[in-house]
Scaffold this motif. Structure first.
Motif, short mmCIF file in Angstrom:
data_model
loop_
_atom_site.label_atom_id
_atom_site.label_comp_id
_atom_site.label_asym_id
_atom_site.label_seq_id
_atom_site.Cartn_x
_atom_site.Cartn_y
_atom_site.Cartn_z
N ARG A 1 0.48 8.36 -6.26
CA ARG A 1 1.73 8.84 -5.65
C ARG A 1 2.96 8.41 -6.44
O ARG A 1 4.08 8.62 -5.99
CB ARG A 1 1.85 8.34 -4.21
CG ARG A 1 0.82 8.90 -3.25
CD ARG A 1 1.02 10.37 -2.96
NE ARG A 1 2.34 10.66 -2.42
CZ ARG A 1 2.74 11.89 -2.11
NH1 ARG A 1 1.95 12.93 -2.29
NH2 ARG A 1 3.94 12.08 -1.62
N HIS A 2 2.74 7.83 -7.62
CA HIS A 2 3.86 7.36 -8.43
C HIS A 2 3.99 8.20 -9.70
O HIS A 2 3.92 7.70 -10.81
CB HIS A 2 3.68 5.88 -8.78
CG HIS A 2 3.80 4.97 -7.60
ND1 HIS A 2 3.08 3.81 -7.47
CD2 HIS A 2 4.56 5.06 -6.49
CE1 HIS A 2 3.38 3.21 -6.33
NE2 HIS A 2 4.29 3.97 -5.72
N TYR B 1 6.21 9.88 -3.76
CA TYR B 1 6.30 8.50 -3.30
C TYR B 1 5.27 8.31 -2.19
O TYR B 1 4.78 9.27 -1.60
CB TYR B 1 7.71 8.16 -2.82
CG TYR B 1 8.28 9.10 -1.77
CD1 TYR B 1 8.19 8.80 -0.41
CD2 TYR B 1 8.93 10.29 -2.13
CE1 TYR B 1 8.72 9.65 0.55
CE2 TYR B 1 9.46 11.14 -1.17
CZ TYR B 1 9.36 10.82 0.17
OH TYR B 1 9.88 11.67 1.13
N ARG B 2 4.91 7.07 -1.93
CA ARG B 2 3.87 6.81 -0.93
C ARG B 2 4.36 7.15 0.47
O ARG B 2 5.55 7.04 0.77
CB ARG B 2 3.43 5.35 -1.00
CG ARG B 2 2.63 5.02 -2.26
CD ARG B 2 2.37 3.53 -2.36
NE ARG B 2 3.62 2.80 -2.48
CZ ARG B 2 3.74 1.47 -2.34
NH1 ARG B 2 2.66 0.75 -2.03
NH2 ARG B 2 4.91 0.89 -2.48
N GLU C 1 8.74 0.69 2.20
CA GLU C 1 8.04 0.91 0.93
C GLU C 1 8.32 2.28 0.31
O GLU C 1 8.34 2.42 -0.92
CB GLU C 1 6.54 0.69 1.13
CG GLU C 1 6.21 -0.78 1.36
CD GLU C 1 4.82 -0.98 1.92
OE1 GLU C 1 3.97 -1.53 1.18
OE2 GLU C 1 4.58 -0.62 3.09
N GLU D 1 11.39 1.74 -1.59
CA GLU D 1 11.13 0.96 -2.80
C GLU D 1 10.54 1.84 -3.90
O GLU D 1 10.89 1.70 -5.08
CB GLU D 1 10.19 -0.20 -2.46
CG GLU D 1 10.82 -1.23 -1.54
CD GLU D 1 9.83 -2.23 -0.98
OE1 GLU D 1 8.61 -2.02 -1.19
OE2 GLU D 1 10.26 -3.20 -0.33
N ASP D 2 9.65 2.76 -3.52
CA ASP D 2 9.08 3.67 -4.52
C ASP D 2 10.17 4.50 -5.19
O ASP D 2 10.17 4.68 -6.42
CB ASP D 2 8.06 4.60 -3.87
CG ASP D 2 6.74 3.90 -3.57
OD1 ASP D 2 6.58 2.72 -3.93
OD2 ASP D 2 5.85 4.56 -2.98
N ASN D 3 11.11 5.02 -4.40
CA ASN D 3 12.17 5.82 -5.00
C ASN D 3 13.13 4.98 -5.82
O ASN D 3 13.67 5.47 -6.82
CB ASN D 3 12.89 6.60 -3.90
CG ASN D 3 12.13 7.85 -3.49
OD1 ASN D 3 12.00 8.79 -4.25
ND2 ASN D 3 11.60 7.85 -2.27
N ASN E 1 12.11 2.51 -7.58
CA ASN E 1 11.33 2.37 -8.80
C ASN E 1 11.44 3.63 -9.65
O ASN E 1 11.53 3.56 -10.88
CB ASN E 1 9.87 2.09 -8.43
CG ASN E 1 9.11 1.38 -9.54
OD1 ASN E 1 9.63 1.13 -10.61
ND2 ASN E 1 7.85 1.07 -9.27
N TYR F 1 14.51 -3.53 -8.35
CA TYR F 1 13.86 -2.90 -9.50
C TYR F 1 14.75 -2.89 -10.74
O TYR F 1 14.47 -2.18 -11.70
CB TYR F 1 13.42 -1.48 -9.13
CG TYR F 1 12.24 -1.52 -8.18
CD1 TYR F 1 10.94 -1.66 -8.67
CD2 TYR F 1 12.44 -1.51 -6.80
CE1 TYR F 1 9.86 -1.75 -7.80
CE2 TYR F 1 11.36 -1.60 -5.94
CZ TYR F 1 10.08 -1.72 -6.44
OH TYR F 1 9.01 -1.82 -5.57
#
Length: 336
Positions: A59-60, A112-113, A122, A125-127, A129, A173
């Motif tokens: 998902r990344h 993203y997850r 989370e 956080e993925d975005n 990143n 990040y």
């Protein structure tokens, strides 16, 4: 250039086939697939990055769209799709990537997850990143890391706004680039207490639920915002936009609001694409906002093409109300 309305017939017929064989909420194929057919998207654009990993995990990954004709570095839009924090694929929004690329932006759309694999924070956080990847790499794709804007729809609008409001996510990040503005479509910004299933699943474990609400996080450092919604949105009521916009104004933050009369939840994002651009000027409005805050210092170099409305198509071929109802049926309401 304009599109002959009759050319839309096979696209809309394909859309109706998808509706017939994939009733919501089972979505092995996406209802957005016909909007991503080549004939339904903006020409003069390229996918210059396909499935690029910005971190480990399936998902990344992200895609990058850009104008085919590129000279000087272009402004960047990081677009975050919605889906109630529990669904969505970057491939569903190719039409958005190409729409913005047709207006001169290098556009990044990242997966993203999602819930239930993760919960708040989370997906934020993925975005964050993903934005670190933009900071480090977008110049290689023709983008200017000094002219970065965020945009999103629905849950993605929430994600985009939160990244702009809470600097801790970007700090984590190592993201130091400045967000020049945020364009948010049909977003939830003030929805506590968590009364609905999708919201409880995504946010129910947050130790400080009030801290998850954008309306509570506005500061003097908040970047300018463009907030848009349909006036008859049955999923995220337009009062979310009204209250958040008022909070921004009261705090001295620039906010541009657009209320698209008679339209619902999915229509504003769909109308960014070439196929439905005749329905509302959301792309023009968004680009004008970005231009106000430095997207093109020398002036906007591109003009979006709005196809003529498919008035020649019979209602049996293009039942727009049914299309929207099927899309809205995928979501639980956030009605506060």
């Amino acid at each position: 250039m304009t599109r002959n309305p009759l050319l839309l017939r096979p696209i809309l017929m394909a859309l109706m086939v998808l509706i017939a064989i994939h009733p919501a909420p089972s979505m092995a194929l996406s209802l957005l697939d016909p909007f991503n057919l080549p004939a339904a998207m903006d020409a003069g654009t390229s996918k210059v990055g396909d499935g690029i990993a910005y971190a480990d995990g399936p998902r990344h990954k992200l895609d990058v769209y850009a104008p085919e004709q590129r000279g000087a570095p272009a402004p960047v839009v990081y677009f975050i799709y919605g889906g109630g924090w529990n669904r969505g694929e970057r491939s569903d929004y190719q039409f958005v990537g190409r729409a913005l690329a047709a207006r001169g932006f290098v556009t990044v759309i990242a997966d993203y997850r999602l819930v239930p694999e993760v919960r708040y924070p989370e997906f934020l956080e993925d975005n964050a990143n993903g934005l670190r990847w933009v900071q480090d790499n977008i110049a290689q794709y023709g983008g200017d890391p000094n002219r970065v804007f965020l945009a999103g729809h629905s849950a993605g609008a929430y994600n985009a706004v939160m990244l702009a409001l809470d600097p801790s996510f970007l700090r984590e990040y190592g993201v130091t680039l400045s967000i020049l503005g945020v364009a948010a479509l049909s977003g939830p910004y003030d929805f506590y207490p968590f009364e609905y299933g999708e919201v409880r699943d995504a946010f129910g474990d947050a130790p400080n639920p009030q801290g998850t609400q954008p309306i509570n996080l506005v500061t003097s450092d908040t970047p300018p915002m463009y907030l848009a919604t349909g006036t008859t949105d049955p999923i995220v009521r337009m009062q979310n936009t009204e209250r958040f916009a008022q909070k921004l104004k009261d705090s001295g933050i620039w906010v541009t609001t657009k209320y698209y009369n008679g339209f619902g939840h999915m229509e504003p994002v769909i109308a960014m694409g070439a196929m439905w651009r005749w329905r509302m000027p959301v792309l023009d409005d968004m680009v004008s906002f970005f231009q106000m805050f430095g997207a093109f210092p020398s002036g906007v170099p591109y003009v979006a093409v709005a196809p003529e409305p498919p008035e020649q198509l019979p209602e049996s071929i293009a039942p727009m109300d049914q299309i929207i109802q099927q899309m809205d049926a995928m979501f639980q309401p956030i009605q506060k």
